[in-house]
Design a protein around this motif. Structure first.
Motif, PDB file in Angstrom:
ATOM      1  N   ASP A 108      39.308  23.862  71.225  1.00 41.42           N
ATOM      2  CA  ASP A 108      39.780  23.911  69.841  1.00 41.42           C
ATOM      3  C   ASP A 108      40.777  25.050  69.635  1.00 41.42           C
ATOM      4  OD1 ASP A 108      38.339  21.733  68.910  1.00 41.42           O
ATOM      5  OD2 ASP A 108      36.608  22.924  68.315  1.00 41.42           O
ATOM      6  N   ASP A 111      44.054  24.256  71.427  1.00 48.75           N
ATOM      7  CA  ASP A 111      44.742  23.179  70.707  1.00 48.75           C
ATOM      8  C   ASP A 111      45.436  23.730  69.466  1.00 48.75           C
ATOM      9  OD1 ASP A 111      45.432  20.450  70.228  1.00 48.75           O
ATOM     10  OD2 ASP A 111      43.843  20.332  68.741  1.00 48.75           O
ATOM     11  N   ALA A 112      44.745  24.612  68.742  1.00 51.76           N
ATOM     12  CA  ALA A 112      45.343  25.237  67.559  1.00 51.76           C
ATOM     13  C   ALA A 112      46.494  26.147  67.953  1.00 51.76           C
ATOM     14  CB  ALA A 112      44.281  26.019  66.800  1.00 51.76           C
ATOM     15  N   SER A 115      49.873  24.318  68.721  1.00 50.56           N
ATOM     16  CA  SER A 115      50.623  23.790  67.581  1.00 50.56           C
ATOM     17  C   SER A 115      51.070  24.883  66.612  1.00 50.56           C
ATOM     18  CB  SER A 115      49.764  22.761  66.828  1.00 50.56           C
ATOM     19  OG  SER A 115      48.582  23.353  66.329  1.00 50.56           O
ATOM     20  N   ASN A 116      50.843  26.137  66.969  1.00 48.17           N
ATOM     21  CA  ASN A 116      51.210  27.265  66.116  1.00 48.17           C
ATOM     22  C   ASN A 116      52.306  28.071  66.809  1.00 48.17           C
ATOM     23  OD1 ASN A 116      51.295  29.744  64.663  1.00 48.17           O
ATOM     24  ND2 ASN A 116      49.201  29.433  63.951  1.00 48.17           N
ATOM     25  N   LYS A 213      40.999  24.668  63.303  1.00 50.15           N
ATOM     26  CA  LYS A 213      40.722  23.452  64.069  1.00 50.15           C
ATOM     27  C   LYS A 213      41.682  22.337  63.664  1.00 50.15           C
ATOM     28  CE  LYS A 213      35.741  24.385  64.471  1.00 50.15           C
ATOM     29  NZ  LYS A 213      35.643  24.552  65.920  1.00 50.15           N
ATOM     30  N   ASN A 214      42.214  21.646  64.669  1.00 51.70           N
ATOM     31  CA  ASN A 214      43.094  20.511  64.421  1.00 51.70           C
ATOM     32  C   ASN A 214      42.361  19.187  64.456  1.00 51.70           C
ATOM     33  OD1 ASN A 214      45.470  22.021  64.159  1.00 51.70           O
ATOM     34  ND2 ASN A 214      45.771  22.083  66.377  1.00 51.70           N
ATOM     35  N   ARG A 215      41.189  19.177  65.102  1.00 54.83           N
ATOM     36  CA  ARG A 215      40.471  17.898  65.253  1.00 54.83           C
ATOM     37  C   ARG A 215      39.285  17.867  64.304  1.00 54.83           C
ATOM     38  NH1 ARG A 215      37.103  18.214  70.933  1.00 54.83           N
ATOM     39  NH2 ARG A 215      36.116  20.234  70.615  1.00 54.83           N
TER      40      ARG A 215
END
Length: 217
Positions: A108, A111-112, A115-116, A213-215
Motif C-alpha cells: 500500500d 503504491d501510494a 502515484s505521488n 491508500k489507493n486501493r
C-alpha cells in the motif's frame, strides 16, 4: 468525501509505512521527532559518507524524544543482493516478518508513493537516488503501544536513476547494505517533551508528504 486512510509518510530520506490506522497525533509526533533526529545526525555526521555513525546518532537522538530501543537492537550490518527492484526487495523482506500485515502495508505504501510525484522527487533528492535512505515500518501492538523498525539502507549500484525504488535492477550488479534498530514509544515521555519539540521545530520542519491508500480496504 473523507480522505482515504494513511498508508505512510515521506519526509527527508525516510519512508514510513503504517500497519493499520494511525492516530493523527502520533502521525505528527513521528514527523517531528524524525525531523529533529535527522537534523542532529546531519550536524554530527555526513549522511552519505559516514552512514553507520549517522544512523547511530539518529537513533541516539530519538531516545531523547520518548523512543526507547528494544529487542536487543545492535545496528548489525547485513548485505543483500537485489535481483529485481528495491520495491520488490522491500515487499519480500516485509513478507518474511512475523506480522503478516507488514507485506500488505508495504505494498500500500509503495503504491501510494508511486502515484505521488512530489513525494518521489523529494525522496530521490534527499537520498541521492538510494545512496542513503530509511524504510520505517510502524505498527501498534495488541496493547496499543507504538513500535517502529528503522531500516537504514544503502543501495550500491553501477548506475543511479530517478524513481530508484521501482527501477528494474536485473541487468545491474546491485546490493543493499542494511542497518536496523527497533524502537517503542513511551507516550508519557513524549507528552513531557512535546511542547519543547514543537518549539524546536517551529517553522523549520522538513517537507512531508502524507501517503494514502489507493486501493479499497
Amino acid at each position: 468525501m473523507d480522505n482515504p486512510p494513511l498508508s505512510g509518510l515521506v519526509t527527508g530520506l525516510n519512508m514510513f509505512s503504517y500497519i493499520g490506522e494511525f492516530l493523527p497525533q502520533e502521525h505528527d509526533d513521528i514527523a517531528i521527532s524524525n525531523h529533529l533526529a535527522t537534523l542532529s545526525a546531519d550536524i554530527e555526521h555526513d549522511r552519505y559518507s559516514d552512514q553507520k555513525n549517522w544512523f547511530e546518532y539518529y537513533i541516539y537522538t530519538m531516545r531523547y524524544m520518548g523512543w526507547s530501543l528494544y529487542q536487543d537492537s545492535t545496528f548489525t550490518s547485513t548485505r543483500h543482493v537485489v535481483a529485481n527492484s528495491v520495491a520488490d526487495f522491500l515487499v519480500e523482506s516485509a513478507d518474511a516478518m512475523k506480522d503478516f500485515r507488514q507485506a500488505n502495508a508495504m505494498i500500500d505504501t509503495l503504491d501510494a508513493m508511486k502515484s505521488n510525484n512530489p513525494a518521489m522527487l523529494s525522496f530521490d533528492s534527499e537520498s541521492r537516488q538510494g545512496e542513503s535512505f530509511q524504510i520505517v515500518p510502524a505498527r501498534y501492538d495488541s496493547d496499543g503501544n507504538l513500535h517502529i523498525a528503522f531500516y537504514k539502507l544503502e543501495l550500491r549500484v553501477s548506475k543511479r536513476k530517478s524513481s530508484f525504488l521501482f527501477w528494474s535492477l536485473e541487468e545491474h550488479s546491485a546490493t543493499i547494505i542494511q542497518h536496523k534498530a527497533y524502537m517503542r514509544l513511551d507516550r508519557n515521555e513524549m507528552d513531557r517533551v512535546r511542547a519543547y519539540l514543537k518549539q524546536k521545530s517551529s517553522g523549520k520542519l522538513m517537507k512531508r508528504f502524507d501517503l494514502r491508500k489507493n486501493r479499497p480496504i
